[in-house]
Scaffold this motif. Sequence first.
Motif, short mmCIF file in Angstrom:
data_model
loop_
_atom_site.label_atom_id
_atom_site.label_comp_id
_atom_site.label_asym_id
_atom_site.label_seq_id
_atom_site.Cartn_x
_atom_site.Cartn_y
_atom_site.Cartn_z
N MET A 180 -31.92 -13.94 35.43
CA MET A 180 -32.06 -15.34 35.06
C MET A 180 -32.79 -15.44 33.73
O MET A 180 -33.53 -14.53 33.35
CB MET A 180 -32.86 -16.13 36.11
CG MET A 180 -32.11 -16.52 37.36
SD MET A 180 -33.19 -17.40 38.53
CE MET A 180 -33.68 -18.82 37.56
N ASP A 230 -35.03 -18.54 31.43
CA ASP A 230 -35.61 -19.88 31.43
C ASP A 230 -36.16 -20.20 30.05
O ASP A 230 -36.52 -19.31 29.27
CB ASP A 230 -36.75 -19.98 32.44
CG ASP A 230 -36.35 -19.57 33.85
OD1 ASP A 230 -35.14 -19.63 34.15
OD2 ASP A 230 -37.23 -19.17 34.63
N SER A 258 -34.69 -23.98 34.01
CA SER A 258 -34.51 -22.64 34.57
C SER A 258 -33.03 -22.30 34.73
O SER A 258 -32.18 -23.18 34.84
CB SER A 258 -35.21 -22.55 35.93
OG SER A 258 -34.63 -23.44 36.87
N ASP A 259 -32.77 -20.99 34.73
CA ASP A 259 -31.40 -20.47 34.91
C ASP A 259 -30.44 -21.06 33.88
O ASP A 259 -29.44 -21.70 34.23
CB ASP A 259 -30.92 -20.74 36.34
CG ASP A 259 -29.67 -19.95 36.68
OD1 ASP A 259 -29.35 -18.99 35.97
OD2 ASP A 259 -29.00 -20.31 37.67
N HIS A 261 -26.81 -20.07 34.23
CA HIS A 261 -26.25 -20.25 35.57
C HIS A 261 -25.87 -18.90 36.19
O HIS A 261 -24.76 -18.69 36.70
CB HIS A 261 -25.01 -21.16 35.50
CG HIS A 261 -24.76 -21.89 36.79
ND1 HIS A 261 -25.76 -22.30 37.63
CD2 HIS A 261 -23.59 -22.28 37.39
CE1 HIS A 261 -25.23 -22.91 38.68
NE2 HIS A 261 -23.93 -22.90 38.55
N ALA A 304 -27.89 -17.34 38.65
CA ALA A 304 -28.66 -17.13 39.88
C ALA A 304 -27.72 -16.81 41.03
O ALA A 304 -27.42 -17.65 41.88
CB ALA A 304 -29.50 -18.36 40.20
N GLY A 312 -30.70 -22.22 41.39
CA GLY A 312 -31.63 -21.76 40.37
C GLY A 312 -31.73 -22.67 39.17
O GLY A 312 -32.76 -22.74 38.50
N GLN A 313 -30.65 -23.39 38.86
CA GLN A 313 -30.63 -24.21 37.65
C GLN A 313 -31.30 -25.55 37.92
O GLN A 313 -30.78 -26.40 38.65
CB GLN A 313 -29.20 -24.42 37.18
CG GLN A 313 -29.09 -24.84 35.74
CD GLN A 313 -27.67 -24.67 35.21
OE1 GLN A 313 -26.76 -25.38 35.61
NE2 GLN A 313 -27.48 -23.73 34.29
#
Length: 806
Positions: free
Chosen positions: A722, A724, A743-744, A747, A749, A770-771
């Motif tokens: 990942m 960020d 985050s992520d 994409h 995750a 995750g996103q």
Amino acid sequence: MKKILQVTFILLFPLFAYSQSFIVSGTVKNQQNEAVPFAAVSVNKSLDSSLVKADVADDGGTFKVAGIAAGKYFLRISAVGNKPFQSPEFDVTDADVNFPVFKLLPETQQLNEVKVTAAKPLIEVKSDRLVFNIEGSINATGSNALELLQKSPGVQVDKDENILVKGKTGVRIYIDGRPSPMSGKDLASTLKSMNSADIEAIEIITNPSAKYDAAGDLGIINIRLKKNVKLGTNGNLSLGAMFGITPKYNASLNLNHRDKKFNIFGSYGFNQGAWRNTTYDDQILNNVAYNKLWKGIWRDTTHSAKIGADYFINSKNTLGFSVDGRISNHNGGGQSETFISKRNDLQTDSLTLFSQTSNPEKNKNLNINLNYHYADTTGHELNVDADFGRFVSRGISYQPNKYFFSLDNKEPLERNYVSKTPVDITIRSFKADYEQRVQKGKLGYGLKLSDVKSDNTFDFYNVISNVEVIDTNRSNRFKYTERVYAAYVNYNVPLGKKWDLQAGVRAEHTKSLGDLTSFKHNDLDKVDTTYLNFFPSGALSFKASKNHNWNLNYSRRINRPSYQNLNPFEYRVDELVYSKGNPFLKPEYANSFKLTHVYKAKLTTSLGYRRTRFPVVGLRIPYDSSRTYFITQNLDHSQGFNLDVSITTAITKWWDVYFNISGYHNIWKAALDNGLIINNSTTAFNMNGQSTFKLKNDWTLELTGWYNSPYRRIDYNWAMGMMDAGVQKKFWKSNATLKLSFSDIFHTARGGYESEYAGIKTNLRFRFEGQMVKVNFNYRFGSKEINAARSRRAGSEDELNRIKGG
């Protein structure tokens, strides 16, 4: 692809560009020529008086401030009860700067405020541990503790939310010096309910000394919660939100009042949200294919609180207590659709299984600690802890199943089940640690007594015409009692000016009794075990020069089975999957060696070797012609080599970077009773990095990322990673901070694994939420006058970490 290459260059750049820096050191004393412990020291630029770096002197008044580039500077030194001191200007040119003694004058009037701003580095490498400072990361904002572990150097979290170090399970998780009273899914749920706003740092201790419990063959990971160590009344308020598929919220408040006689503290935290995930599970058993699509959701609401106080009787004696508790309401579940057919034939004899499960669970955890501390100026120190812990879990699993047939116009078939799994665990422990100076070194010795009682009930019901009918063949109650008596001795001594030696041994005598009560006869109703083990440890340190330090250490450790894994009874996980414990599980025993080199306190390289006897793994074995079951078994042995490199440096005055890469080679071997031969090996690596850009007007930009390469244990696990990005703004005289992160970014995750053994072929893929956009507001208020912290490790350490829910 261009963006990915640019990001990768930013994270990897420190390996190719290493700026030169130096150390500024000295000693702080008072007018009586006594050392001033924990004095705050800052290095400031002469040009504009701006802060370059700050640190705190040790208990002997000695400070070392690393990472200072060539230039002109001055020092500012402050300590409670003394006047602030400012040194003359000095130059840093091409060597470290070592000052003579600085003497502080006593304070003659009350100061309104002494303010020292000290930004901790993201990663600190110490002699016995690696420290991941959460407050040093913008992108840690809004993350839970399990996600933070995934971002920690050398740590992985696999598909089943097990925590791995160097590709192996066996590490012990501590929270503020005491383990969480859980393992397995319950430990994961507890970590997910902890927010980064309440976490100060994550400490990774791979080879602990004899003073620590011997449990955890891969060492200890301690999640250190925030503490307030300032005089007066002060506190911290944090509010956060995350926006992904669904919104999630968190809040925390910490209050502290400290004076010369008392330190009173309290905190409250709240977390609420729902997380979604998707899993594709394809399995072939006896030439029949099972293709499952699972859409899961995890809902969590957690309230946590802590209160406590320290009473400073005099300069040598301190009494303290703390009470902390956590109430969590979890509900994991989701919808699944499993298409069942003969292999390579999607029509003949095919059917579809629909299931919509719900697993509500309420957990209550209470821990009480009473402690006493004695220390004098001649090096005598005594710590005594008495602990009581109580963990209560009430879980229910609803498993409705409906079969639809594609041929012969058969009516759908329903099979509905309910299971109730109450768990009650009580832990009592007492420990005492004493240290004194002997010759030129320090001798430490102590003892620990612990008593654990675990009561696990599994009641299984068939639902017939909406009536729950208990299935006596699948219901049981398992009581487990364990007592551990431990004692240790440890000695640390300098061997000349450049060498230091630490050596010790710990003895642990374990007596355990498992008692199974069930309607169905079982030959393993009682399991009684007693064993005595010795665990030596040692470390040899060599200060070759100001820039080069070497450390070689060794430890032998144990990893005892979790209480629930010892339960010999079988129970249903879902319609097609069962699970059962193994009362004959042996503890794992590991011997590990590690050689570490540190260059200028910034570049760290370590080489390690570990050999484990009776490593424990989870296997998926055929239950009958159409179902499988999970069981935990010992392998014969495993061994592994690892090479770690980490660097923390300033590329420019506005660009700081951290990068870590950990490579390892593991070997697993076993010949199991069911005829399964295991001879697996893997070579893999994981890495993480952070770039921090200091902009004008108190703005900071941060980019972080982590990546785990494919690796093999019994299964072949796919790569994961990942990236960020985040931004931070400080205002209100730096008392308030607003953080925004995404985050992520790409994409990514997702993960999965594949395996083929014991007649079962599995291919599983999963994606988690995750996103997300994360926003956090933090406000510090009250007194800024810094005093020395009183930190401790409570007594209930090994026992609390081995509880596993059903």
